[in-house]
Design an enzyme around this catalytic site. Sequence first.
Site, PDB file in Angstrom:
ATOM      1  N   CYS A 121       0.873  -1.178   0.000  1.00 50.74           N
ATOM      2  CA  CYS A 121       0.000   0.000   0.000  1.00 50.74           C
ATOM      3  C   CYS A 121       0.903   1.219   0.000  1.00 50.74           C
ATOM      4  CB  CYS A 121      -0.903   0.003   1.236  1.00 50.74           C
ATOM      5  SG  CYS A 121      -1.906   1.503   1.382  1.00 50.74           S
TER       6      CYS A 121
ATOM      7  N   GLU B 204      -3.798   1.066  -6.561  1.00 50.59           N
ATOM      8  CA  GLU B 204      -2.756   0.176  -7.082  1.00 50.59           C
ATOM      9  C   GLU B 204      -2.721   0.339  -8.595  1.00 50.59           C
ATOM     10  OE1 GLU B 204      -0.396  -1.284  -5.862  1.00 50.59           O
ATOM     11  OE2 GLU B 204      -0.850  -1.871  -3.793  1.00 50.59           O
TER      12      GLU B 204
END
Length: 272
Positions: free
Chosen positions: A2, A114
Amino acid sequence: MCGRYAASRGPEDLAGIFEVEKWDVAETLEADWNVAPTKDVYAVLDRPLRGSDDTRPVRQLRVMRWGLVPGWAKSPEMGVKMINARAETVHEKSSYRRPFASRRCLLPADGYYEWVTPPQQVPGAEDPKPKRGRRQPYFVTPADGGVMAMAGLYEFWRDRTLPGEHPRAWWVTCTVITTEAETTPLAGDTGEGGPASLAEIHPRMPLVLTPDRWDAWLDPGRDDPEEIRELLVPPPPGSVRAYPVPSTVSDVRNNGPELVTELSGPEEATLF
């Protein structure tokens, strides 16, 4: 992993969701749709109040710097490399072992980003070099529109170059715990040719805790590593959805709600 997320909820909203008892108005952060490492973020934790003789843990909303700096670090620069901690080894690593035992937090988010890299283009006779397309960002967010409570750790670091009363003498930093990405089908539609699961987007994902685990995770009195590890269970399959968003999110200087605009499909790839 992340490495970028969105956090637009204000302290009043977060206080209600997480049953926060104490937060400092002076630490209010602006809505941020492009949270990046080293930025200040909100964290929810249970800890005795600063300057109080009462040792009872109090649910607090605190501002921390994203990128954990261990207490033994000589400088805060190493925090840039410590934005994530792997759930599989977080209880063993020297940088995370102590905070895992007693300094756990929740990092509220709207969702995280992402990037998916398109497969290489097959080269032709006139151009023997393979080409790849522009990476397409996806936004992963709770399917029900609720808050994403990412499991995190926090730590205190003392800057010995400054006197104790200096406002920057103490740093409070944090990290996001990650786990293997789910291979189960995502909720909703990711667009034509979009990924079918989180694992197709990235092999790692933030470890998101469901509300029934919040109290136990935040409890500083719970210090048995094996007992704590049992709490690190991802939410049920289908709890999140993912959709393509504008590539402008790739530049951390861009910020605004337009970054989480849902596109009907991946942006047209530009080969280079």
